[in-house]
Motif scaffolding. Structure first.
Motif, PDB file in Angstrom:
ATOM      1  N   GLY A 188       0.833  -1.193   0.000  1.00  0.00           N
ATOM      2  CA  GLY A 188       0.000   0.000   0.000  1.00  0.00           C
ATOM      3  C   GLY A 188       0.869   1.245   0.000  1.00  0.00           C
ATOM      4  N   SER A 189       1.681   1.392   1.047  1.00  0.00           N
ATOM      5  CA  SER A 189       2.566   2.554   1.090  1.00  0.00           C
ATOM      6  C   SER A 189       3.521   2.527  -0.096  1.00  0.00           C
ATOM      7  CB  SER A 189       3.387   2.553   2.386  1.00  0.00           C
ATOM      8  OG  SER A 189       2.565   2.317   3.494  1.00  0.00           O
ATOM      9  N   ASP A 190       4.050   1.335  -0.387  1.00  0.00           N
ATOM     10  CA  ASP A 190       5.014   1.207  -1.479  1.00  0.00           C
ATOM     11  C   ASP A 190       4.260   0.856  -2.764  1.00  0.00           C
ATOM     12  OD1 ASP A 190       7.156   0.875  -3.083  1.00  0.00           O
ATOM     13  OD2 ASP A 190       8.029  -0.818  -1.995  1.00  0.00           O
ATOM     14  N   SER A 421      -4.752   8.401  10.743  1.00  0.00           N
ATOM     15  CA  SER A 421      -3.307   8.157  10.779  1.00  0.00           C
ATOM     16  C   SER A 421      -2.912   6.968   9.911  1.00  0.00           C
ATOM     17  CB  SER A 421      -2.852   7.918  12.225  1.00  0.00           C
ATOM     18  OG  SER A 421      -1.444   7.873  12.280  1.00  0.00           O
ATOM     19  N   VAL A 422      -3.872   6.075   9.635  1.00  0.00           N
ATOM     20  CA  VAL A 422      -3.548   4.852   8.887  1.00  0.00           C
ATOM     21  C   VAL A 422      -3.545   5.111   7.379  1.00  0.00           C
ATOM     22  CG1 VAL A 422      -4.359   2.523   8.311  1.00  0.00           C
ATOM     23  CG2 VAL A 422      -4.449   3.313  10.676  1.00  0.00           C
ATOM     24  N   TRP A 423      -4.630   5.727   6.888  1.00  0.00           N
ATOM     25  CA  TRP A 423      -4.737   5.852   5.423  1.00  0.00           C
ATOM     26  C   TRP A 423      -4.045   7.126   4.936  1.00  0.00           C
ATOM     27  CZ3 TRP A 423     -10.847   5.970   4.856  1.00  0.00           C
ATOM     28  CH2 TRP A 423     -11.352   7.123   5.452  1.00  0.00           C
ATOM     29  N   ALA A 431       6.108  10.755   8.436  1.00  0.00           N
ATOM     30  CA  ALA A 431       7.326  11.231   9.102  1.00  0.00           C
ATOM     31  C   ALA A 431       8.512  11.154   8.121  1.00  0.00           C
ATOM     32  CB  ALA A 431       7.601  10.401  10.348  1.00  0.00           C
ATOM     33  N   LEU A 432       8.552  10.085   7.328  1.00  0.00           N
ATOM     34  CA  LEU A 432       9.632   9.956   6.336  1.00  0.00           C
ATOM     35  C   LEU A 432       9.468  10.987   5.217  1.00  0.00           C
ATOM     36  CD1 LEU A 432       9.883   6.057   6.167  1.00  0.00           C
ATOM     37  CD2 LEU A 432      11.525   7.632   7.221  1.00  0.00           C
ATOM     38  N   ASP A 433       8.211  11.340   4.920  1.00  0.00           N
ATOM     39  CA  ASP A 433       7.988  12.364   3.897  1.00  0.00           C
ATOM     40  C   ASP A 433       8.514  13.722   4.366  1.00  0.00           C
ATOM     41  OD1 ASP A 433       7.065  13.211   1.376  1.00  0.00           O
ATOM     42  OD2 ASP A 433       5.214  13.974   2.263  1.00  0.00           O
TER      43      ASP A 433
HETATM   44  C1  FAD Z   1     -10.769   2.107   6.032  1.00  0.00           C
HETATM   45  C2  FAD Z   1      -9.725   2.186   4.975  1.00  0.00           C
HETATM   46  C3  FAD Z   1     -10.064   2.677   3.738  1.00  0.00           C
HETATM   47  C4  FAD Z   1      -9.101   2.755   2.725  1.00  0.00           C
HETATM   48  N1  FAD Z   1      -9.461   3.255   1.511  1.00  0.00           N
HETATM   49  C5  FAD Z   1      -8.549   3.276   0.505  1.00  0.00           C
HETATM   50  C6  FAD Z   1      -8.903   3.746  -0.801  1.00  0.00           C
HETATM   51  O1  FAD Z   1     -10.030   4.192  -1.041  1.00  0.00           O
HETATM   52  N2  FAD Z   1      -7.980   3.693  -1.766  1.00  0.00           N
HETATM   53  C7  FAD Z   1      -6.717   3.232  -1.549  1.00  0.00           C
HETATM   54  O2  FAD Z   1      -5.916   3.212  -2.468  1.00  0.00           O
HETATM   55  N3  FAD Z   1      -6.345   2.788  -0.323  1.00  0.00           N
HETATM   56  C8  FAD Z   1      -7.222   2.821   0.700  1.00  0.00           C
HETATM   57  N4  FAD Z   1      -6.859   2.369   1.949  1.00  0.00           N
HETATM   58  C9  FAD Z   1      -5.532   1.799   2.131  1.00  0.00           C
HETATM   59  C10 FAD Z   1      -4.595   2.653   2.948  1.00  0.00           C
HETATM   60  O3  FAD Z   1      -4.287   3.833   2.278  1.00  0.00           O
HETATM   61  C11 FAD Z   1      -3.361   1.781   3.226  1.00  0.00           C
HETATM   62  O4  FAD Z   1      -3.787   0.741   4.092  1.00  0.00           O
HETATM   63  C12 FAD Z   1      -2.233   2.557   3.843  1.00  0.00           C
HETATM   64  O5  FAD Z   1      -1.700   3.451   2.902  1.00  0.00           O
HETATM   65  C13 FAD Z   1      -1.103   1.637   4.344  1.00  0.00           C
HETATM   66  O6  FAD Z   1      -0.733   0.720   3.373  1.00  0.00           O
HETATM   67  P1  FAD Z   1      -0.669  -0.852   3.704  1.00  0.00           P
HETATM   68  O7  FAD Z   1      -1.970  -1.230   4.328  1.00  0.00           O
HETATM   69  O8  FAD Z   1      -0.267  -1.600   2.502  1.00  0.00           O
HETATM   70  O9  FAD Z   1       0.435  -0.985   4.810  1.00  0.00           O
HETATM   71  P2  FAD Z   1       2.012  -1.053   4.574  1.00  0.00           P
HETATM   72  O10 FAD Z   1       2.399  -0.160   3.445  1.00  0.00           O
HETATM   73  O11 FAD Z   1       2.438  -2.453   4.519  1.00  0.00           O
HETATM   74  O12 FAD Z   1       2.509  -0.402   5.929  1.00  0.00           O
HETATM   75  C14 FAD Z   1       2.481  -1.117   7.172  1.00  0.00           C
HETATM   76  C15 FAD Z   1       3.182  -0.281   8.215  1.00  0.00           C
HETATM   77  O13 FAD Z   1       4.534  -0.082   7.842  1.00  0.00           O
HETATM   78  C16 FAD Z   1       4.862   1.289   7.891  1.00  0.00           C
HETATM   79  N5  FAD Z   1       5.878   1.583   6.867  1.00  0.00           N
HETATM   80  C17 FAD Z   1       5.747   1.530   5.525  1.00  0.00           C
HETATM   81  N6  FAD Z   1       6.896   1.868   4.935  1.00  0.00           N
HETATM   82  C18 FAD Z   1       7.789   2.114   5.916  1.00  0.00           C
HETATM   83  C19 FAD Z   1       9.162   2.482   5.951  1.00  0.00           C
HETATM   84  N7  FAD Z   1       9.835   2.725   4.819  1.00  0.00           N
HETATM   85  N8  FAD Z   1       9.769   2.649   7.148  1.00  0.00           N
HETATM   86  C20 FAD Z   1       9.085   2.464   8.291  1.00  0.00           C
HETATM   87  N9  FAD Z   1       7.794   2.085   8.320  1.00  0.00           N
HETATM   88  C21 FAD Z   1       7.149   1.926   7.164  1.00  0.00           C
HETATM   89  C22 FAD Z   1       3.569   2.034   7.673  1.00  0.00           C
HETATM   90  O14 FAD Z   1       3.610   3.341   8.246  1.00  0.00           O
HETATM   91  C23 FAD Z   1       2.586   1.116   8.391  1.00  0.00           C
HETATM   92  O15 FAD Z   1       2.570   1.441   9.758  1.00  0.00           O
HETATM   93  C24 FAD Z   1      -7.788   2.309   2.979  1.00  0.00           C
HETATM   94  C25 FAD Z   1      -7.450   1.818   4.236  1.00  0.00           C
HETATM   95  C26 FAD Z   1      -8.406   1.762   5.228  1.00  0.00           C
HETATM   96  C27 FAD Z   1      -8.011   1.228   6.567  1.00  0.00           C
END
Ligand code: FAD
Length: 544
Positions: A188-190, A421-423, A431-433
């Protein structure tokens, strides 16, 4: 005579039929400062509806009766629709009608974004879940501007103040809503890890998409900005829900997420199979293109968190003003005053920073404002959203056991409180940004220094906190591991500078004495002796 056990005494009445805008002094003053008095009347009319018993009831109903997926119609045809409770539509109709979606982008009003930000902060207090499609619609427009023709097609509908639900071609609708599809299972983040493919068709700029999206909220929206791998790399695409010929684009809704909170809103998993898409921006520049949308949604994460804080504070301060224990009103107990005052300081700091950021959007052509937004947005997104769950939990506790019960509305706020804080970039990502902005865009740090320097010499605690940040920046070793510490301190300095400039002295003093001190533990209700608690509590109290 035995007491009548059915008689109810010493219970606070519900906080309804008050103006959620005019009774929020911190917000009113922020709007006056960054927008002007001419915005106040319009916002007061949103505030009076937001604070009404009717709106609160719709907010509760929209969460109790959750959206349901209808994958097929009665004949077995795939329809991939989501059915919402009428209260959801009631809330959406008003949010769109107040212009809280993309309306400011089509407005000539000089303070359109401040007006909209304040309206969003107030209206979200009715119910936070429907803020999601509203925010994404607001946020889509700056990204759509990567392509003039596409922006021209969509912006008037996204900015229209007419709520027109249902899957139909945009040409047949009086108003439209936008969403985003970035997150996939494997990342997601990546987003560079995205696997969804985009294959060019024979028509220039048109593609078909194949793959999946792990989170796509508000799947009934009319158009989505979607990332996918094109031959030239990760690219951004515009994916309408209905095609121009009236047929439905292929967006298979696999299931709806069973979420902690945000339950009025539908968040889906999607499969894309030969889905029609238009490229937005160049191939290979998908992140650059969609980042405009992400930035605007991050602003709404800050505003949404400030909104949760304000509603939680209003409920807490209302309750303690009507509940007695140990021989007196809770509101008169010194320790409770300390808790409420501390919550109020947090809420005001969040509001001040959120509205200041919206003012920077209104002044986007000013280079200082652009640089300020570049650094202050991830700072605020990290810090304000991170403070929210603790703040809301503490407000909930002010209601005692009642706060833990659904009817109070506090559990809804609490379940929502971690989400911002999650999305849109979780805490670490923001913080990295901040580090990225500091290393790549020197003008961003300059802008922060200018902003915190506006009150240099006025509060030694703020001056020291700024010096501490500059010292942290000088020591580049271990900066990544310390990114949260840095972001939190930089954000608190910005909040401190705003409060010292514009808030009443007791609020600014309480903030600087705690949040800017080296040993602040974060527990609410720990304002120092001598703080003018009564003044802060009185300022924060909602008036019904
Ligand atoms: C209710 C809800 C609705 C959503 N709706 C949408 C939507 O409409 N469209 C959409 O595209 N997405 C949506 N999302 C997804 C959301 O944007 C992602 O869940 C979020 O960006 C995090 O990505 P991930 O879940 O893959 O977690 P990951 O990217 O795997 O991250 C997991 C953890 O690792 C941390 N992390 C990541 N990279 C690093 C790093 N380099 N160093 C240290 N820590 C790091 C993150 O901060 C996080 O705490 C939704 C999420 C929720 C919960």
């Amino acid at each position: 005579m035995a007491a009548d056990i059915r008689a109810t005494t010493n219970q606070a009445p519900p906080l309804v039929d008050h103006d959620a805008f005019t009774s929020d002094a911190a917000l009113v003053e922020a709007v006056r400062l960054h927008g002007g008095d001419e915005l106040l009347d319009g916002l007061a009319s949103i505030g009076s509806v937001a604070g009404s018993a009717e709106a609160r009831e719709h907010g509760a109903l929209a969460n109790r009766h959750e959206p349901e997926l209808a994958p097929y119609d009665r004949y077995g045809n795939r329809i991939d629709e989501v059915r919402f409770h009428p209260s959801w539509h009631w809330l959406m109709e008003r949010a769109v009608g107040y212009g809280l979606q993309a309306a400011p982008w089509a407005s000539d009003e000089p303070h359109a974004h401040v007006r909209r930000a304040a309206g969003f902060l107030v209206w979200s207090q009715t119910e936070p879940g429907h803020g999601c499609p509203i925010s994404m619609t607001y946020a889509a427009v700056p990204a759509l501007r990567a392509d003039d023709a596409i922006a021209k097609e969509w912006t008037p509908r996204l900015a229209a103040t007419s709520y027109d639900p249902g899957i139909r071609p945009v040409s047949e609708k009086s108003g439209a809503l936008a969403g985003m599809g970035m997150t996939e299972k494997q990342g997601g983040s990546d987003v560079r890890a995205n696997l969804t493919t985009a294959t060019p068709t024979s028509v220039d700029g048109e593609y078909t998409l194949d793959g999946h999206k792990w989170f796509t909220s508000a799947p009934m929206n009319d158009v989505f900005l979607v990332l996918a791998q094109a031959p030239g790399g990760l690219s951004c695409f515009v994916v309408p829900r209905a095609l121009a010929d009236g047929s439905r684009n292929r967006l298979d809704v696999v299931r709806l997420k069973d979420k902690l909170g945000n339950r009025s809103n539908a968040s889906s998993e999607l499969e894309l199979r030969g889905t029609w898409a238009q490229r937005l921006g160049d191939e290979g520049r998908g992140v650059r293109t969609i980042i405009e949308m992400v930035a605007a949604t991050r602003l709404d994460c800050v505003l949404g968190s400030a909104s949760l804080m304000r509603r939680a504070l209003a409920e807490a301060s209302w309750h303690v003003a009507h509940r007695s224990a140990f021989g007196g009103l809770l509101a008169d107990k010194p320790l409770m005053q300390n808790v409420i005052a501390d919550l109020a300081v947090e809420s005001e700091a969040a509001t001040a920073l959120g509205i200041r950021l919206a003012a920077a959007v209104d002044r986007a052509d000013n280079p200082h404002e652009a640089a300020f937004r570049r650094i202050a947005l991830p700072l605020a997104k990290f810090w304000v959203c991170k403070r929210t769950p603790a703040m809301v939990a503490e407000a909930l506790e002010c209601l005692g056991g009642n706060g833990y019960v659904e009817d109070s509305g506090m559990p809804l706020l609490f379940r929502e409180s971690p989400l911002n804080s999650v999305w849109e970039g979780s805490g670490n990502v923001n913080a990295l940004d901040v580090l990225r902005a500091l290393s790549r865009e020197p003008e961003a740090l300059d802008a922060w220094i200018v902003e915190v320097g506006r009150v240099r010499g006025e509060d030694p605690r703020l001056d020291r906190a700024v010096e501490t940040v500059l010292g942290m920046l000088a020591d580049t070793e271990g900066l990544e591991a310390g990114a949260r510490m840095l972001a939190g301190r930089m954000a608190a300095c910005l909040q401190g500078a705003l409060l010292v400039q514009h808030a009443p002295a007791p609020v600014a003093d309480a903030f600087c004495a705690t949040r800017l001190g080296p040993s602040y533990g974060g527990t609410f209700g720990t304002l120092a002796r001598g703080t003018d608690l009564r003044a802060i509590v009185t300022r924060a109290a909602p008036v019904a």
